[in-house]
Enzyme design. Sequence first.
Site, PDB file in Angstrom:
ATOM      1  N   ASN A 167       1.013  -1.180   0.214  1.00  0.00           N
ATOM      2  CA  ASN A 167       0.108   0.167   0.084  1.00  0.00           C
ATOM      3  C   ASN A 167       0.580   1.283  -0.047  1.00  0.00           C
ATOM      4  O   ASN A 167       0.680   2.183  -0.666  1.00  0.00           O
ATOM      5  CB  ASN A 167      -0.869   0.129   1.145  1.00  0.00           C
ATOM      6  CG  ASN A 167      -2.128  -0.882   1.208  1.00  0.00           C
ATOM      7  OD1 ASN A 167      -2.470  -0.962   0.259  1.00  0.00           O
ATOM      8  ND2 ASN A 167      -2.588  -1.414   2.233  1.00  0.00           N
ATOM      9  N   ARG A 206       6.941 -10.360  -4.986  1.00  0.00           N
ATOM     10  CA  ARG A 206       6.892 -10.311  -6.776  1.00  0.00           C
ATOM     11  C   ARG A 206       8.120 -10.096  -7.301  1.00  0.00           C
ATOM     12  O   ARG A 206       8.319  -9.945  -8.336  1.00  0.00           O
ATOM     13  CB  ARG A 206       5.989  -9.250  -6.838  1.00  0.00           C
ATOM     14  CG  ARG A 206       4.552  -9.258  -6.351  1.00  0.00           C
ATOM     15  CD  ARG A 206       3.589  -8.151  -6.814  1.00  0.00           C
ATOM     16  NE  ARG A 206       3.097  -8.166  -7.761  1.00  0.00           N
ATOM     17  CZ  ARG A 206       2.424  -7.184  -8.339  1.00  0.00           C
ATOM     18  NH1 ARG A 206       1.997  -6.231  -7.786  1.00  0.00           N
ATOM     19  NH2 ARG A 206       1.861  -7.108  -9.811  1.00  0.00           N
ATOM     20  N   LYS A 263       8.525   1.095  11.053  1.00  0.00           N
ATOM     21  CA  LYS A 263       8.791   1.114  12.379  1.00  0.00           C
ATOM     22  C   LYS A 263      10.019   0.399  13.130  1.00  0.00           C
ATOM     23  O   LYS A 263      10.504   0.889  13.787  1.00  0.00           O
ATOM     24  CB  LYS A 263       7.610   1.094  13.085  1.00  0.00           C
ATOM     25  CG  LYS A 263       6.524   2.197  12.834  1.00  0.00           C
ATOM     26  CD  LYS A 263       5.144   1.672  13.038  1.00  0.00           C
ATOM     27  CE  LYS A 263       4.433   0.903  11.686  1.00  0.00           C
ATOM     28  NZ  LYS A 263       3.333   0.682  11.591  1.00  0.00           N
ATOM     29  N   THR A 296       0.990  12.856   8.664  1.00  0.00           N
ATOM     30  CA  THR A 296       0.715  13.852   9.405  1.00  0.00           C
ATOM     31  C   THR A 296       2.100  14.397   9.956  1.00  0.00           C
ATOM     32  O   THR A 296       2.549  13.644  10.475  1.00  0.00           O
ATOM     33  CB  THR A 296      -0.371  13.358  10.712  1.00  0.00           C
ATOM     34  OG1 THR A 296      -1.408  13.007   9.928  1.00  0.00           O
ATOM     35  CG2 THR A 296      -0.628  14.582  11.336  1.00  0.00           C
ATOM     36  N   LYS A 302       5.676   3.216  17.975  1.00  0.00           N
ATOM     37  CA  LYS A 302       5.508   4.410  17.782  1.00  0.00           C
ATOM     38  C   LYS A 302       6.083   5.210  18.897  1.00  0.00           C
ATOM     39  O   LYS A 302       6.682   6.126  18.968  1.00  0.00           O
ATOM     40  CB  LYS A 302       4.265   4.930  17.100  1.00  0.00           C
ATOM     41  CG  LYS A 302       3.887   4.302  15.939  1.00  0.00           C
ATOM     42  CD  LYS A 302       2.470   4.538  15.395  1.00  0.00           C
ATOM     43  CE  LYS A 302       2.245   3.873  14.154  1.00  0.00           C
ATOM     44  NZ  LYS A 302       0.684   3.733  13.897  1.00  0.00           N
TER      45      LYS A 302
HETATM   46  N1  HSE Z   1      -1.474  -0.157  10.834  1.00  0.00           N
HETATM   47  C1  HSE Z   1      -0.998   1.465  11.297  1.00  0.00           C
HETATM   48  C2  HSE Z   1      -2.133   2.209  11.908  1.00  0.00           C
HETATM   49  C3  HSE Z   1      -0.592   2.009  10.112  1.00  0.00           C
HETATM   50  O1  HSE Z   1      -3.470   1.539  11.952  1.00  0.00           O
HETATM   51  O2  HSE Z   1      -2.052   3.052  12.442  1.00  0.00           O
HETATM   52  C4  HSE Z   1       0.301   3.344  10.120  1.00  0.00           C
HETATM   53  O3  HSE Z   1       1.342   2.967  10.923  1.00  0.00           O
END
Ligand code: HSE
Length: 370
Positions: free
Chosen positions: A12, A46, A133, A164, A232
């Site tokens: 993504n 892939r 991360k 953000t 995070k």
């Molecule tokens: N899976 C994470 C979330 C994606 O839902 O925040 C962004 O780090």
Amino acid sequence: VKIKILLLGFGNVGRGFCELLSEKRELLMQRHGIHTSIIGISTRKRGSIYVPHGIDMETFLSRTTEDPLLDFKQIFPEMTVKGKDLSVEDLVSLADYDVLAECTVTSMDGGQPACGWIRNALERGKHVITTNKGPIAFHYPYLHELELKYGGRLLFEGTVMSGTPVFSTLSRGLPGSRIDSFEGVLNGTCNYILELMQQGIDYEKALQKAKECGYAEADPSMDVEGYDTALKALILSQVLNEVSLSMEKIELEGIKGINERFFKEACMGKGKIRLVARGILGHNSTDISVKPEVLQKDHPLYNLPGPMNGILFHSDTIGQVYISGRGAGSRETGFALLRDLISLFPGEGQKFKPINIRESEKLFRSDHRC
Ligand code: HSE
């Protein structure tokens, strides 16, 4: 300036980044004097492609959309080296590029293998931009040393709250400040699920929806068990307090075990359940916790619909600073890579450019004189 990019990961986030590069080609040129070309793309599922003079992005994007599961080798036989399977290690160590854009899946296994790729690139003096991360949470102090030693920059805006602006706000907006603590809702998937559950939708259905929207990690237990938020919080705490910390330091509880009673209690008190990360950044200590909490209406993190994230910093200069925005998604996280890229090569005239990009609405009229 011509910038050659080696891209690791085409899920993504990688796709979102490629689409933005393609969409903003002209603007990058005009505003920042940046001409980008992606010279290689390597993926887990892939395979890899390598085109030293640059991959034609429009063709690449349309053909990978038509055949979303096929190996690159089958779709682009002309772009793979004949008779040889290109390994990601070969590309990172030998290919000619300026920036490594790394957006492979976050692993709890010490951030490997991505951490090794980032290390190799930094040791070659290359710049690295990443949304992964693992490497930053587990090895930031070491990678930062490599950055200083070999001269390539390491930027990771997308690791916290996707596109953000958290780190750019801290570094450009709050220089000279000391951040004493933070509290944040940092996982879009959990926030989205909690929001749906509070509306009466059951957990499994809500999780399924979060997956369909592209918010969840490849392994969604990372989200719902709180690891993603913990990583995070670890990144933020290490960067802000300039210390080396490990996951074991974190008091961690996810949202998986939340029961109906908790929701009823929250609703009765007109509160909302949020998965909250807290960091107390002391002089000699750093305390981090991640757990579900009931927040009341007057709390800034109360009003965060769907996948929105928010973070409240407490600074010694201007007190509270609140940043909120989308925290997950393909375009949102792809944008974090784009912004990191631009901040590596801001261009000569950037200081005097308007920030708004709507060319049709001229912000400064040329006939205006003061
Ligand atoms: N899976 C994470 C979330 C994606 O839902 O925040 C962004 O780090």
